[in-house]
Design a protein around this motif. Sequence first.
Motif, short mmCIF file in Angstrom:
data_model
loop_
_atom_site.label_atom_id
_atom_site.label_comp_id
_atom_site.label_asym_id
_atom_site.label_seq_id
_atom_site.Cartn_x
_atom_site.Cartn_y
_atom_site.Cartn_z
N LEU A 33 -41.62 -79.73 67.01
CA LEU A 33 -41.56 -80.06 65.59
C LEU A 33 -40.83 -81.39 65.39
CD1 LEU A 33 -40.67 -76.54 64.13
CD2 LEU A 33 -42.89 -77.67 64.08
N PRO A 34 -41.17 -82.14 64.35
CA PRO A 34 -40.50 -83.42 64.12
C PRO A 34 -39.06 -83.22 63.63
CG PRO A 34 -42.00 -82.93 62.31
CD PRO A 34 -42.24 -81.89 63.36
N ALA A 35 -38.22 -84.18 63.97
CA ALA A 35 -36.83 -84.13 63.52
C ALA A 35 -36.77 -84.29 62.01
CB ALA A 35 -36.01 -85.23 64.20
N VAL A 36 -35.78 -83.65 61.41
CA VAL A 36 -35.61 -83.68 59.95
C VAL A 36 -34.40 -84.54 59.61
CG1 VAL A 36 -35.17 -82.32 57.88
CG2 VAL A 36 -36.61 -81.39 59.71
N SER A 37 -34.55 -85.39 58.59
CA SER A 37 -33.43 -86.18 58.10
C SER A 37 -32.62 -85.32 57.13
CB SER A 37 -33.94 -87.45 57.40
OG SER A 37 -32.86 -88.20 56.87
N TRP A 38 -31.75 -84.50 57.69
CA TRP A 38 -31.05 -83.50 56.89
C TRP A 38 -30.18 -84.12 55.81
CZ3 TRP A 38 -32.57 -78.64 57.27
CH2 TRP A 38 -33.21 -78.23 58.45
N TYR A 39 -29.57 -85.25 56.09
CA TYR A 39 -28.68 -85.87 55.12
C TYR A 39 -29.31 -87.05 54.40
CZ TYR A 39 -25.38 -83.06 57.78
OH TYR A 39 -24.75 -82.01 58.40
N GLY A 40 -30.55 -87.36 54.72
CA GLY A 40 -31.22 -88.50 54.09
C GLY A 40 -32.13 -88.11 52.94
N GLU A 41 -32.46 -86.81 52.84
CA GLU A 41 -33.35 -86.32 51.79
C GLU A 41 -32.62 -85.25 50.97
OE1 GLU A 41 -36.23 -87.57 51.08
OE2 GLU A 41 -36.32 -88.94 52.81
N PRO A 42 -32.85 -85.22 49.66
CA PRO A 42 -32.12 -84.28 48.79
C PRO A 42 -32.31 -82.81 49.15
CG PRO A 42 -33.19 -85.97 47.47
CD PRO A 42 -33.68 -86.14 48.88
N VAL A 43 -33.55 -82.38 49.38
CA VAL A 43 -33.81 -80.96 49.64
C VAL A 43 -33.20 -80.50 50.95
CG1 VAL A 43 -35.60 -79.21 49.98
CG2 VAL A 43 -35.88 -80.94 48.19
N PRO A 44 -33.44 -81.18 52.09
CA PRO A 44 -32.78 -80.75 53.34
C PRO A 44 -31.25 -80.78 53.25
CG PRO A 44 -34.58 -82.25 53.82
CD PRO A 44 -34.38 -82.28 52.34
N ALA A 45 -30.71 -81.77 52.55
CA ALA A 45 -29.25 -81.86 52.42
C ALA A 45 -28.69 -80.64 51.71
CB ALA A 45 -28.88 -83.14 51.67
N LEU A 46 -29.36 -80.23 50.65
CA LEU A 46 -28.90 -79.03 49.93
C LEU A 46 -29.03 -77.79 50.79
CD1 LEU A 46 -27.84 -78.04 47.17
CD2 LEU A 46 -30.22 -77.61 46.52
N TRP A 47 -30.09 -77.76 51.61
CA TRP A 47 -30.31 -76.59 52.46
C TRP A 47 -29.25 -76.45 53.55
CZ3 TRP A 47 -32.88 -72.19 52.29
CH2 TRP A 47 -33.91 -72.07 51.36
N THR A 48 -28.66 -77.55 53.99
CA THR A 48 -27.59 -77.44 55.00
C THR A 48 -26.40 -76.67 54.44
OG1 THR A 48 -26.62 -79.58 54.34
CG2 THR A 48 -28.24 -79.61 56.11
N ILE A 49 -26.13 -76.87 53.15
CA ILE A 49 -25.03 -76.15 52.50
C ILE A 49 -25.40 -74.70 52.28
CG2 ILE A 49 -23.52 -76.10 50.48
CD1 ILE A 49 -24.24 -79.12 50.13
N VAL A 50 -26.63 -74.48 51.80
CA VAL A 50 -27.10 -73.13 51.53
C VAL A 50 -27.09 -72.28 52.81
CG1 VAL A 50 -29.11 -71.76 50.86
CG2 VAL A 50 -28.49 -73.78 49.53
#
Length: 252
Positions: free
Chosen positions: A105-122
């Motif tokens: 799977l491709p790497a995700v920009s967890w802190y560069g996009e709003p939705v993935p960033a919020l998901w790291t906290i969730v």
Amino acid sequence: LYNYRMNITPDFIGIDNYKNILSDKAVTESFCVTLKYIFTLVPLKMIFSLCVALILNMELKYMGVFRTIYYIPSILGSNIAIIILWRYLFTTDGLVNQVLGITGLPAVSWYGEPVPALWTIVLLRVWEFGSCMVIFLAALRDIPKEQYEAAKVDGCGKVRAFFRITLPAIKNVFIMNFIIQLITAFQEFNAPFLITGGNPLKKTYTFAMLIYDEAFAYNNFGYANALSWILFTVTFIVISIILILWNRLKKD
């Protein structure tokens, strides 16, 4: 009700702080972020906690050990070191992206996009499901086994028994757990502050972070206290509505 800063004498300004809140774009944006966080986290945490509690309620060998293991994340999650470690798990070269790479799977920009960033906290807060799970588990163990045995004799399956016996029996505990998680989510500060810092573009900037910045970054304690009262009032109204609706449903 004051223009209060650490280096000046407090000046009474009436409701001016609240007038400024109504026109403050940062207030609206941070409150919207908080609502998104609540609507994402609370249902997930409730469902996951209940599912784990159902599993741990089974009479299996060494179940006491498993219950202890499952509760450990709730103890560790409040530790600042764990939150910082969690932050590094989701960096570009972090463990999560390495696992994604192994699976193709491709790497995700967890802190560069709003939705993935919020998901790291969730995900961090869902991982800390132990306290919620323990309350559910205590409620499940109070349900008389005779009810399930009688239902089984009558040909009732496990799924039907869950909706007909389990859920009605723990409904009060479910609402209590829901309210506790809701209040905690409204006050979220540590995780977004340490993991994302409110970024990207303040899409993980919660209302509690705004209160903190107004008080300790901008030395505007009067405004920060007004924001705190707004947060308290909104939380109080939401919880009151839930309890009123719940009491009406019980009467019906």
